[in-house]
Scaffold this motif. Structure first.
Motif, PDB file in Angstrom:
ATOM      1  N   ASN A  28       0.122  13.484   4.719  1.00  0.00           N
ATOM      2  CA  ASN A  28       1.069  13.076   5.775  1.00  0.00           C
ATOM      3  C   ASN A  28       1.209  11.558   5.840  1.00  0.00           C
ATOM      4  N   HIS A  29       1.289  10.947   4.664  1.00  0.00           N
ATOM      5  CA  HIS A  29       1.485   9.502   4.530  1.00  0.00           C
ATOM      6  C   HIS A  29       2.735   9.239   3.716  1.00  0.00           C
ATOM      7  N   MET A  30       3.429   8.161   4.052  1.00  0.00           N
ATOM      8  CA  MET A  30       4.507   7.652   3.219  1.00  0.00           C
ATOM      9  C   MET A  30       3.853   6.678   2.252  1.00  0.00           C
ATOM     10  N   GLU A  31       3.927   6.983   0.960  1.00  0.00           N
ATOM     11  CA  GLU A  31       3.341   6.114  -0.067  1.00  0.00           C
ATOM     12  C   GLU A  31       4.418   5.148  -0.537  1.00  0.00           C
ATOM     13  N   VAL A  32       4.064   3.867  -0.598  1.00  0.00           N
ATOM     14  CA  VAL A  32       5.052   2.832  -0.896  1.00  0.00           C
ATOM     15  C   VAL A  32       4.550   1.918  -2.009  1.00  0.00           C
ATOM     16  N   ALA A  33       5.428   1.671  -2.973  1.00  0.00           N
ATOM     17  CA  ALA A  33       5.229   0.633  -3.981  1.00  0.00           C
ATOM     18  C   ALA A  33       6.398  -0.330  -3.802  1.00  0.00           C
ATOM     19  N   LEU A  34       6.108  -1.566  -3.475  1.00  0.00           N
ATOM     20  CA  LEU A  34       7.134  -2.556  -3.139  1.00  0.00           C
ATOM     21  C   LEU A  34       7.084  -3.697  -4.137  1.00  0.00           C
ATOM     22  N   ASN A  58      -5.977  -8.943   6.035  1.00  0.00           N
ATOM     23  CA  ASN A  58      -4.808  -8.313   5.422  1.00  0.00           C
ATOM     24  C   ASN A  58      -3.517  -8.882   5.991  1.00  0.00           C
ATOM     25  N   TRP A  59      -3.262 -10.172   5.768  1.00  0.00           N
ATOM     26  CA  TRP A  59      -2.044 -10.767   6.297  1.00  0.00           C
ATOM     27  C   TRP A  59      -0.804 -10.080   5.751  1.00  0.00           C
ATOM     28  N   ARG A  60      -0.865  -9.582   4.506  1.00  0.00           N
ATOM     29  CA  ARG A  60       0.289  -8.875   3.931  1.00  0.00           C
ATOM     30  C   ARG A  60       0.570  -7.603   4.738  1.00  0.00           C
ATOM     31  N   LEU A  61      -0.473  -6.877   5.061  1.00  0.00           N
ATOM     32  CA  LEU A  61      -0.330  -5.643   5.826  1.00  0.00           C
ATOM     33  C   LEU A  61       0.206  -5.928   7.231  1.00  0.00           C
ATOM     34  N   ASN A  62      -0.282  -6.988   7.851  1.00  0.00           N
ATOM     35  CA  ASN A  62       0.232  -7.374   9.161  1.00  0.00           C
ATOM     36  C   ASN A  62       1.725  -7.672   9.103  1.00  0.00           C
ATOM     37  N   TYR A  63       2.146  -8.342   8.039  1.00  0.00           N
ATOM     38  CA  TYR A  63       3.571  -8.654   7.850  1.00  0.00           C
ATOM     39  C   TYR A  63       4.378  -7.362   7.671  1.00  0.00           C
ATOM     40  N   TYR A  84      -1.031   1.505   8.997  1.00  0.00           N
ATOM     41  CA  TYR A  84      -0.748   1.044   7.643  1.00  0.00           C
ATOM     42  C   TYR A  84      -2.062   0.896   6.890  1.00  0.00           C
ATOM     43  N   HIS A  85      -2.049   1.280   5.622  1.00  0.00           N
ATOM     44  CA  HIS A  85      -3.243   1.204   4.781  1.00  0.00           C
ATOM     45  C   HIS A  85      -2.897   0.443   3.503  1.00  0.00           C
ATOM     46  N   TRP A  86      -3.591  -0.654   3.265  1.00  0.00           N
ATOM     47  CA  TRP A  86      -3.373  -1.472   2.077  1.00  0.00           C
ATOM     48  C   TRP A  86      -4.059  -0.823   0.889  1.00  0.00           C
ATOM     49  N   ILE A  87      -3.332  -0.647  -0.212  1.00  0.00           N
ATOM     50  CA  ILE A  87      -3.898  -0.082  -1.440  1.00  0.00           C
ATOM     51  C   ILE A  87      -4.214  -1.200  -2.434  1.00  0.00           C
ATOM     52  N   GLY A  88      -3.259  -2.112  -2.621  1.00  0.00           N
ATOM     53  CA  GLY A  88      -3.522  -3.207  -3.543  1.00  0.00           C
ATOM     54  C   GLY A  88      -2.281  -3.963  -3.943  1.00  0.00           C
ATOM     55  N   ARG A  89      -2.483  -4.883  -4.867  1.00  0.00           N
ATOM     56  CA  ARG A  89      -1.445  -5.784  -5.343  1.00  0.00           C
ATOM     57  C   ARG A  89      -1.578  -5.906  -6.850  1.00  0.00           C
ATOM     58  N   GLN A  90      -0.429  -6.000  -7.534  1.00  0.00           N
ATOM     59  CA  GLN A  90      -0.460  -6.172  -8.987  1.00  0.00           C
ATOM     60  C   GLN A  90       0.692  -7.076  -9.401  1.00  0.00           C
ATOM     61  N   GLN A  91       0.374  -8.139 -10.132  1.00  0.00           N
ATOM     62  CA  GLN A  91       1.423  -9.022 -10.629  1.00  0.00           C
ATOM     63  C   GLN A  91       1.907  -8.495 -11.972  1.00  0.00           C
ATOM     64  N   ASN A  92       3.236  -8.550 -12.146  1.00  0.00           N
ATOM     65  CA  ASN A  92       3.853  -8.101 -13.384  1.00  0.00           C
ATOM     66  C   ASN A  92       4.940  -9.107 -13.729  1.00  0.00           C
ATOM     67  N   TRP A  98       3.318  -4.625  -4.306  1.00  0.00           N
ATOM     68  CA  TRP A  98       2.411  -4.352  -3.196  1.00  0.00           C
ATOM     69  C   TRP A  98       2.373  -2.850  -3.009  1.00  0.00           C
ATOM     70  N   PHE A  99       1.174  -2.294  -2.931  1.00  0.00           N
ATOM     71  CA  PHE A  99       1.003  -0.851  -2.751  1.00  0.00           C
ATOM     72  C   PHE A  99       0.358  -0.606  -1.392  1.00  0.00           C
ATOM     73  N   PHE A 100       0.975   0.255  -0.608  1.00  0.00           N
ATOM     74  CA  PHE A 100       0.437   0.565   0.715  1.00  0.00           C
ATOM     75  C   PHE A 100       0.927   1.935   1.166  1.00  0.00           C
ATOM     76  N   GLU A 101       0.335   2.439   2.243  1.00  0.00           N
ATOM     77  CA  GLU A 101       0.720   3.723   2.826  1.00  0.00           C
ATOM     78  C   GLU A 101       0.994   3.517   4.307  1.00  0.00           C
ATOM     79  N   ILE A 102       1.923   4.315   4.808  1.00  0.00           N
ATOM     80  CA  ILE A 102       2.218   4.338   6.237  1.00  0.00           C
ATOM     81  C   ILE A 102       1.921   5.748   6.721  1.00  0.00           C
ATOM     82  N   ALA A 103       1.055   5.855   7.721  1.00  0.00           N
ATOM     83  CA  ALA A 103       0.662   7.157   8.271  1.00  0.00           C
ATOM     84  C   ALA A 103       1.220   7.284   9.690  1.00  0.00           C
ATOM     85  N   PRO A 104       2.315   8.036   9.878  1.00  0.00           N
ATOM     86  CA  PRO A 104       2.836   8.245  11.228  1.00  0.00           C
ATOM     87  C   PRO A 104       1.802   8.986  12.079  1.00  0.00           C
ATOM     88  N   THR A 105       1.620   8.566  13.319  1.00  0.00           N
ATOM     89  CA  THR A 105       0.616   9.191  14.173  1.00  0.00           C
ATOM     90  C   THR A 105       0.971  10.641  14.500  1.00  0.00           C
TER      91      THR A 105
END
Length: 165
Positions: A28-34, A58-63, A84-92, A98-105
């Motif tokens: 029940n999470h929205m998985e996001v790759a940004l 996690n300033w990125r997550l706060n943003y 919000y749950h921070w997964i990680g970051r990858q430079q390409n 930016w990889f993160f998940e959003i879990a609606p309550t």
């Protein structure tokens, strides 16, 4: 004339982000790759350092909690509508993911998305949202002028005229 136009296009920066989202019905999470330009991330880092937000773990997550929404924003005295749950970051190359998940309550699949990232950096950003799921890959384009759209109005991997009505 066409050479001049080509040069202008090469010099003019493209202001865009690309988000790939997918609802995970098991968690029940929205998985996001940004994906965003590395220069945009550097600008965000500089902005965060001005407000002491960078001191935050996690300033990125706060943003993201403020600018990338799939549920109603938290209001004073009201319970949070998502976490919000921070997964990680990858430079390409010139981009960063930016990889993160959003879990609606309420644990329900979101009906809309709002993307307001970098609107204070440049007024002409395009935020392309690719929606993966059972209906195949669909897409939306969000802008500063139209930053919110219903997910069910996305078109099959084409520009959408979706609205939040």
């Amino acid at each position: 004339m066409s050479f001049g136009l080509l040069c202008l296009m090469l010099v003019h920066p493209v202001h865009e982000t690309i988000a790939e989202i997918e609802w995970n019905s098991k968690t029940n999470h929205m998985e996001v790759a940004l994906r965003l330009d590395i220069l945009d991330e550097q600008w965000l880092t500089k902005q965060a350092s001005k407000t002491d937000a960078r001191e935050s773990k996690n300033w990125r997550l706060n943003y993201l909690e403020q600018k990338f929404r799939v549920t109603k924003a938290e209001e004073a005295g009201e319970p949070s509508t998502s976490s919000y749950h921070w997964i990680g970051r990858q430079q390409n190359g010139p981009h960063v993911w930016w990889f993160f998940e959003i879990a609606p309550t309420d644990q329900r699949e979101p009906l809309w998305i709002q993307q307001r990232m970098l609107e204070d950096r440049e007024p002409n950003y395009t935020h392309r949202v690719l929606i993966h799921g059972a209906q195949g890959k669909r897409s939306l384009n969000l802008t500063t002028q139209k930053n919110k759209a219903r997910l069910d109005q996305a078109k099959d991997d084409t520009t959408s005229k979706a609205t939040d009505r």
